[in-house]
Design an enzyme around this catalytic site. Structure first.
Site, mmCIF file in Angstrom:
data_model
loop_
_atom_site.group_PDB
_atom_site.id
_atom_site.type_symbol
_atom_site.label_atom_id
_atom_site.label_comp_id
_atom_site.label_asym_id
_atom_site.label_seq_id
_atom_site.Cartn_x
_atom_site.Cartn_y
_atom_site.Cartn_z
ATOM 1 N N GLU A 11 -15.794 -8.092 -13.199
ATOM 2 C CA GLU A 11 -16.609 -9.288 -13.381
ATOM 3 C C GLU A 11 -16.101 -10.422 -12.492
ATOM 4 O O GLU A 11 -16.882 -11.102 -11.821
ATOM 5 C CB GLU A 11 -16.572 -9.708 -14.852
ATOM 6 C CG GLU A 11 -17.547 -10.800 -15.224
ATOM 7 C CD GLU A 11 -17.546 -11.082 -16.711
ATOM 8 O OE1 GLU A 11 -18.122 -12.120 -17.101
ATOM 9 O OE2 GLU A 11 -16.970 -10.292 -17.488
ATOM 10 N N GLY A 26 -19.025 -17.234 -22.405
ATOM 11 C CA GLY A 26 -18.871 -17.512 -23.823
ATOM 12 C C GLY A 26 -17.704 -16.769 -24.433
ATOM 13 O O GLY A 26 -16.963 -17.318 -25.249
ATOM 14 N N GLY A 27 -17.508 -15.497 -24.023
ATOM 15 C CA GLY A 27 -16.444 -14.694 -24.607
ATOM 16 C C GLY A 27 -15.208 -14.555 -23.752
ATOM 17 O O GLY A 27 -14.117 -14.277 -24.262
ATOM 18 N N THR A 57 -13.155 -15.633 -19.672
ATOM 19 C CA THR A 57 -13.112 -16.475 -18.476
ATOM 20 C C THR A 57 -12.365 -15.729 -17.391
ATOM 21 O O THR A 57 -11.442 -14.954 -17.674
ATOM 22 C CB THR A 57 -12.431 -17.834 -18.772
ATOM 23 O OG1 THR A 57 -12.544 -18.676 -17.613
ATOM 24 C CG2 THR A 57 -10.963 -17.680 -19.118
ATOM 25 N N GLN A 58 -12.794 -15.941 -16.125
ATOM 26 C CA GLN A 58 -12.191 -15.250 -15.000
ATOM 27 C C GLN A 58 -11.740 -16.229 -13.925
ATOM 28 O O GLN A 58 -12.374 -17.262 -13.707
ATOM 29 C CB GLN A 58 -13.178 -14.250 -14.355
ATOM 30 C CG GLN A 58 -13.559 -13.071 -15.216
ATOM 31 C CD GLN A 58 -14.606 -13.425 -16.241
ATOM 32 O OE1 GLN A 58 -15.496 -14.229 -15.993
ATOM 33 N NE2 GLN A 58 -14.504 -12.824 -17.422
#
Length: 431
Positions: free
Chosen positions: A175, A205-206, A208-209
């Site tokens: 992702e 929402g769930g 972070t990258q």
């Protein structure tokens, strides 16, 4: 060389969509040695050189469809991304964990966008793909599998081409990498001879990258081994620093701040936080689960106690890459962009550049004047404070680091979806 290989890849994609009958004319290739890489490509004599790709982004807070149009205007020119049609629905698939058929219905509705965008004659050769992210990664395996099965059935009943592995959960590392590919492709850095690239920050929402191309070997040597990913694209090998933090997306961070992540007894418990307005009390739903949340009516409030709460969600969890103390350029999108708009930091149609300290300054104002911003969102203080803490205490950005906040780059959504479309057709060799 990179530009030449991009040309060849898009030609091969065009061939996949346009491979024609025996009477079709042979497509001329202008580069020496190309026939050793690609098969002979044929096309109908009067055909337009246009092809399409449909990518679904099944996130934790919504499902989005991206319909990409690629066009080759001239045989001597590089095929380009001509257009993107984008639409989204809420909530995300994970909200239908116990009602997979209803989740499938949301995908069925979005497929109408693809039918309106892609010409009818092209439906059978236009691939449709769905990649799910943190929302489904956080679900029990059985429930996630039921949702994916339902989506696959919806795809099969559609008139589009359904390839192998068309529906799956995307790995968090991919992702981050594919969002980096999207932004650097759209900004021209992937096929630029300068070798300069930009980093990306994606706040869902769930999860972070963070992803960037390290300039210093020390950054690579000091990073945990699984934070470094190598992949080849257009005859260039990239060694990226990338990591996805599951549970540190904006909505999941709210749960953690409230102490509600994985909690039991939800039918009678009320979860409180000094980040919320004192007299606020409401039901809040995330991932198909409803929580009772409220402010601390008799307790302390404001930026400082809120910061102390969210710090527990970040401290000791998020790794700090060494070179972020320097002047690397980062594009930040998703909830970074949305909350900056809500707080009045940037214009919602234009985006803009802000410093990390601007998030902190506006977070203080929002938290200390909650009544002023309550109509925007009662969670705005918590969200802005969390973003500030994540950037400073988590990743270790300096206060004067400039972030380019954007929703679109060259009129295309800044997300991993375009990169994932490339990934499907080219199969990035990530290792």
């Amino acid at each position: 060389m990179a530009r030449r290989l991009l040309y060849l890849w898009l030609l091969s994609l065009w061939a996949l969509c346009w491979g024609g009958p025996a009477e079709a004319e042979q497509y001329d290739m202008d580069f020496p040695g190309v026939n050793s890489i690609l098969p002979i490509v044929t096309r109908p004599a009067n055909a337009s050189r246009i092809f399409y790709g449909v990518m679904f982004d099944a996130g934790s807070t919504g499902t989005r469809i991206h319909v990409y149009t690629f066009i080759q205007k001239d045989r001597a020119e590089l095929p380009v991304l001509d257009n993107e049609m984008f639409q989204s629905v809420k909530p995300g698939l994970s909200a239908y964990a116990d009602m997979p058929e209803r989740g499938g219905d949301t995908v069925r509705q979005l497929l109408k966008v693809a039918k309106r965008t892609v010409p009818r004659l092209e439906w059978k050769r236009t691939p449709v793909v769905l990649r799910a992210t943190a929302g489904l990664r956080l679900l029990p395996e059985g429930k996630a599998r039921s949702l994916l099965k339902q989506v696959h059935e919806v795809f099969e009943e559609s008139p589009f081409f359904v390839p192998d592995n068309s529906v799956s959960i995307m790995d968090g590392t991919n992702e981050g990498i594919l969002a980096w590919v999207t932004v650097n492709f759209l900004t021209g850095h992937l096929y630029s001879s300068s070798k300069k690239t930009v980093g990306t920050l994606d706040l869902g929402g769930g999860s972070t990258q963070i992803t960037f191309l390290p300039k210093s070997k020390k950054t690579i040597e000091a990073a945990p081994a699984d934070y470094i990913a190598r992949f080849d694209m257009f005859n260039t090998t990239y060694q990226l620093y990338t990591h996805s933090y599951l549970g540190n997306g904006l909505k999941a961070a709210r749960l953690a701040t409230l102490g509600a992540l994985g909690a039991e007894g939800l039918e009678w418990r009320v979860f409180t936080s000094s980040c919320l307005p004192k007299k606020f009390q409401e039901d809040w739903t995330f991932g198909g689960i409803t929580y009772k949340v409220s402010g601390v009516e008799d307790g302390s409030a404001g930026f400082k106690p809120c910061y102390e709460e969210v710090l527990k969600v970040v401290k000791g969890i998020v790794h700090q890459p060494l070179e972020l103390k320097g002047g690397s350029i980062f594009y930040a999108f998703s909830y970074y962009f949305d909350r900056a708009v809500d707080a009045g930091l940037i214009d919602g149609s234009e985006g803009g550049a802000v410093e990390v300290r601007d998030f902190k300054k506006r977070a203080k104002e929002v938290c200390n004047k909650k009544a002023k911003y309550r109509t925007v969102s009662p969670f705005l203080c918590m969200d802005m404070t969390y973003i500030t803490c994540l950037l400073k205490e988590g990743f270790g950005f300096k206060e004067n680091t400039v972030l380019q906040l954007t929703k679109k780059v060259n009129n295309v959504e800044a997300s991993w979806a375009l990169g994932a479309t490339f990934d499907y057709f080219q199969k990035l060799n990530i290792r």
